[in-house]
Design a protein around this motif. Structure first.
Motif, short mmCIF file in Angstrom:
data_model
loop_
_atom_site.label_atom_id
_atom_site.label_comp_id
_atom_site.label_asym_id
_atom_site.label_seq_id
_atom_site.Cartn_x
_atom_site.Cartn_y
_atom_site.Cartn_z
N MET A 95 0.82 -1.22 0.00
CA MET A 95 0.00 0.00 0.00
C MET A 95 0.85 1.26 0.00
SD MET A 95 -3.32 -0.83 2.39
CE MET A 95 -2.66 -2.05 3.53
N THR A 96 1.96 1.23 0.70
CA THR A 96 2.87 2.38 0.73
C THR A 96 3.37 2.71 -0.67
OG1 THR A 96 3.61 1.87 2.99
CG2 THR A 96 5.04 3.27 1.66
N LEU A 97 3.82 1.69 -1.39
CA LEU A 97 4.34 1.91 -2.74
C LEU A 97 3.25 2.41 -3.69
CD1 LEU A 97 6.66 -1.23 -3.10
CD2 LEU A 97 7.38 1.16 -2.85
N ALA A 98 2.06 1.84 -3.58
CA ALA A 98 0.97 2.26 -4.46
C ALA A 98 0.55 3.70 -4.17
CB ALA A 98 -0.22 1.31 -4.30
N CYS A 99 0.51 4.07 -2.90
CA CYS A 99 0.15 5.44 -2.53
C CYS A 99 1.19 6.42 -3.05
CB CYS A 99 0.01 5.55 -1.02
SG CYS A 99 -0.56 7.16 -0.44
N TRP A 100 2.46 6.06 -2.94
CA TRP A 100 3.52 6.92 -3.49
C TRP A 100 3.33 7.06 -5.00
CZ3 TRP A 100 7.28 5.87 -7.15
CH2 TRP A 100 8.24 6.88 -7.33
N GLY A 101 2.96 5.95 -5.67
CA GLY A 101 2.74 6.02 -7.11
C GLY A 101 1.62 6.98 -7.47
N TYR A 164 -9.23 6.38 9.66
CA TYR A 164 -10.06 6.98 8.62
C TYR A 164 -10.34 8.46 8.88
CZ TYR A 164 -14.10 7.80 5.59
OH TYR A 164 -14.96 8.32 4.66
N SER A 165 -10.75 8.80 10.09
CA SER A 165 -11.16 10.18 10.38
C SER A 165 -9.99 11.10 10.68
CB SER A 165 -12.14 10.20 11.56
OG SER A 165 -13.36 9.61 11.20
N LEU A 166 -9.10 10.70 11.60
CA LEU A 166 -7.98 11.56 11.97
C LEU A 166 -7.07 11.80 10.77
CD1 LEU A 166 -6.50 13.10 14.20
CD2 LEU A 166 -5.28 10.99 14.74
N LEU A 167 -6.72 10.73 10.08
CA LEU A 167 -5.84 10.90 8.93
C LEU A 167 -6.58 11.49 7.73
CD1 LEU A 167 -3.90 7.56 9.38
CD2 LEU A 167 -3.16 9.87 9.96
N GLY A 168 -7.89 11.24 7.66
CA GLY A 168 -8.68 11.90 6.63
C GLY A 168 -8.73 13.40 6.87
N ALA A 169 -8.85 13.79 8.15
CA ALA A 169 -8.83 15.21 8.48
C ALA A 169 -7.49 15.83 8.11
CB ALA A 169 -9.11 15.41 9.97
N ALA A 170 -6.42 15.09 8.42
CA ALA A 170 -5.08 15.59 8.09
C ALA A 170 -4.96 15.83 6.59
CB ALA A 170 -4.02 14.60 8.57
N ALA A 171 -5.53 14.91 5.79
CA ALA A 171 -5.47 15.07 4.34
C ALA A 171 -6.16 16.35 3.89
CB ALA A 171 -6.10 13.85 3.66
N PHE A 172 -7.34 16.62 4.44
CA PHE A 172 -8.09 17.82 4.02
C PHE A 172 -7.47 19.09 4.58
CE2 PHE A 172 -11.24 14.73 2.77
CZ PHE A 172 -11.83 15.32 1.67
N TYR A 173 -6.89 19.01 5.78
CA TYR A 173 -6.18 20.18 6.32
C TYR A 173 -4.98 20.51 5.44
CZ TYR A 173 -8.80 20.47 10.72
OH TYR A 173 -9.78 20.64 11.66
N MET A 174 -4.24 19.47 5.04
CA MET A 174 -3.08 19.70 4.18
C MET A 174 -3.51 20.29 2.83
SD MET A 174 -0.35 16.57 4.77
CE MET A 174 -1.52 15.22 4.64
N LYS A 175 -4.62 19.76 2.29
CA LYS A 175 -5.11 20.28 1.03
C LYS A 175 -5.54 21.74 1.16
CE LYS A 175 -6.61 20.48 -3.19
NZ LYS A 175 -7.11 21.86 -3.11
N GLY A 176 -6.00 22.12 2.36
CA GLY A 176 -6.43 23.49 2.58
C GLY A 176 -5.29 24.49 2.57
N LEU A 177 -4.05 23.99 2.72
CA LEU A 177 -2.89 24.88 2.65
C LEU A 177 -2.67 25.31 1.21
CD1 LEU A 177 -0.44 22.88 4.98
CD2 LEU A 177 -1.80 24.89 5.58
N SER A 178 -2.45 26.56 1.02
CA SER A 178 -2.32 27.09 -0.34
C SER A 178 -1.14 26.51 -1.10
CB SER A 178 -2.19 28.62 -0.29
OG SER A 178 -1.04 29.00 0.48
N TYR A 188 2.59 12.56 1.40
CA TYR A 188 2.69 12.51 2.85
C TYR A 188 1.89 11.35 3.44
CZ TYR A 188 5.18 16.92 2.92
OH TYR A 188 6.13 17.91 2.74
N LEU A 189 0.77 11.00 2.80
CA LEU A 189 0.02 9.83 3.25
C LEU A 189 0.82 8.55 3.04
CD1 LEU A 189 -3.57 10.69 1.92
CD2 LEU A 189 -2.76 10.80 4.29
N ALA A 190 1.60 8.49 1.97
CA ALA A 190 2.48 7.34 1.74
C ALA A 190 3.54 7.23 2.82
CB ALA A 190 3.13 7.43 0.35
N MET A 191 4.08 8.38 3.23
CA MET A 191 5.08 8.37 4.30
C MET A 191 4.47 7.89 5.62
SD MET A 191 7.87 9.12 2.84
CE MET A 191 7.15 8.21 1.45
N PHE A 192 3.22 8.27 5.87
CA PHE A 192 2.58 7.79 7.10
C PHE A 192 2.35 6.29 7.03
CE2 PHE A 192 -1.04 6.45 9.57
CZ PHE A 192 -0.69 6.92 10.83
N CYS A 193 1.98 5.79 5.87
CA CYS A 193 1.77 4.35 5.71
C CYS A 193 3.06 3.58 6.03
CB CYS A 193 1.31 4.04 4.29
SG CYS A 193 0.60 2.40 4.08
#
Length: 439
Positions: A95-101, A164-178, A188-193
């Motif tokens: 999963m880590t490799l696929a997410c990085w891809g 799902y929720s905590l890391l999902g929130a992190a994803a949307f917070y990161m996306k909110g950064l300009s 960054y999700l791949a690095m967490f995996c």
């Protein structure tokens, strides 16, 4: 045991490991669920296309087909890690490799490669769930430690929603950064995996107790007979123990119980965006608030599961879960009111946590510990079939209703009613044959 304080529960090492593995199980749903839906929505795909893209989740509905391989065989290179742990670590690395891809491409440039990598994550995650569920079921004696099973379900549920929720929130917070786009988020999700894989390596114990029982059952058999035993006996044992009528009712109940929740969940991110909520609001309410609510009410649900019993717990959980869907219909009518959004998220998180804990406990009690991964995968996959595959039509339903979200959410409320009728019949048969108490 039912009065066990939270501090004592937290000191139980098996529950801590189950919580961590729950994170491993929930995290992939961010990768191919909420984060992917957010990316595809921002990329301009239609609701129908997004719903159909989510059909890759169908692999969770058929993972029982290869569950006997996870139950019966160990990976050659990783086998020293243990019966279940070896599969978990290997699949997390995939999963880590696929997410990085995924982080290296975009929907506009190559939907084909995006789909292939998302399917890879789905396959790896669905297979990983087989091993994770098997680890949890194997960890407790259903007779001597039955009182701990609801808490194991609660910690697994809490872990899943943390992933799902905590890391999902992190994803949307990161996306909110300009400064970030979705490709950066997936990197960054791949690095967490990768990080969580290291945690599993260090913190999850090596487990071979079930392996020893299985090997004693196949000792002396030819290789062909061992293969037949591994592939066929788990399903035959389930039918032999309960009979075809109970098994058919059980599968029908599991298929329909969370159908309405599945339709709601598949389109929730698209709904929030269309109704006018921002990425930051989605991260705060749909992810962070849901995370806390789920953790708290999963433990409360485990306690009441013991007090109420299986039948009443499932009945109350089903009715409450269906009722909270009407709150989202209310939001569709009123528009993006933060106070109503918060109330709906809290109510939905409570009912979902309660229903999940009692459902997982119910399925766990019905499985044979020798074939735990396969039998649990069969029962869970039927539940996942509605949640992951049929719900792919949710986007089509919204489009057919011309974007009438209120009517859509009313329909999701009605979807739970058939399952409750089946449940009443099923529980009566299980009690009549002494598989469940009448409490």
């Amino acid at each position: 045991m039912s009065g066990m304080p939270l501090t004592q529960l937290l000191r139980e090492p098996r529950l801590r490991m189950i919580f961590l593995l729950g994170i491993c199980s929930g995290f992939p749903w961010v990768l191919i669920g909420s984060a992917m839906t957010g990316w595809l929505t921002d990329a301009g795909l239609s609701r129908t296309s997004i719903g159909l893209f989510g059909s890759i989740f169908f692999v969770y509905a058929i993972n029982f087909l290869w569950a006997p391989l996870v139950d019966g065989f160990q990976l050659p290179v990783f086998r020293r890690l243990g019966d279940r742990k070896s599969w978990i670590v290997f699949l997390l690395l995939v999963m880590t490799l696929a997410c990085w891809g995924i982080s290296q491409i975009s929907p506009q440039a190559s939907m084909v490669w995006l789909s292939i990598l998302a399917m890879t994550i789905a396959l790896a995650s669905a297979t990983c769930d087989i091993a994770i569920d098997g680890f949890r079921v194997d960890s407790f004696d259903p007779e001597a430690e039955e009182a701990l099973i609801p808490y194991a379900a609660a910690f697994a549920t809490s872990g899943w929603w943390t992933g799902y929720s905590l890391l999902g929130a992190a994803a949307f917070y990161m996306k909110g950064l300009s400064s970030m786009d979705w490709a950066d988020v997936f990197f960054y999700l791949a690095m967490f995996c990768l990080f969580i894989t290291a945690l599993v390596m260090v913190l999850v114990e090596r487990d071979n107790r079930r392996r020893e029982k299985l090997e004693s059952r196949v000792a002396g058999l030819s290789l062909r007979a061992q293969l037949q035993f591994t592939l066929i006996e788990p399903f035959r044992a389930l039918l032999r123990r309960y009979g075809s009528t109970i098994v058919l009712l059980l599968l029908s109940f599991l298929f329909t119980f969370k159908m309405g929740e599945a339709f709601l969940g598949r389109m929730s991110i698209t709904f929030y965006k269309e109704i006018g909520f921002t990425d930051a609001q989605i991260a705060t309410y749909s992810k962070m608030v849901t995370w806390w609510v789920t953790i708290v009410f999963s433990l409360i649900g485990a306690y009441f599961n013991q007090k109420l019993g299986i039948f009443r717990g499932l009945l109350i959980g089903g009715l409450a879960m269906a009722g909270t869907n009407l709150l989202f219909a209310w939001i569709a009518v009123t528009g993006p009111l933060e106070s109503l959004y918060l109330f709906a998220v809290i109510a939905d998180g409570f009912t979902s946590a309660f229903a999940t804990v009692v459902l997982v406990s119910f399925v766990t009690l019905l499985t044979d510990r020798v074939f735990s991964a396969t039998q649990y995968a069969l029962l869970a996959s039927i539940a996942n079939f509605g949640r992951t595959t049929v719900s792919g039509a949710s986007g089509y339903v919204v489009d057919y209703l011309n974007g009438d979200w209120a009517t859509f959410f009313v329909l999701t409320t009605l979807m739970v009613l058939p399952s409750l009728v089946i449940l009443w019949w099923l529980i009566r048969l299980l009690q009549a044959r002494n598989f469940l108490s009448r409490d």
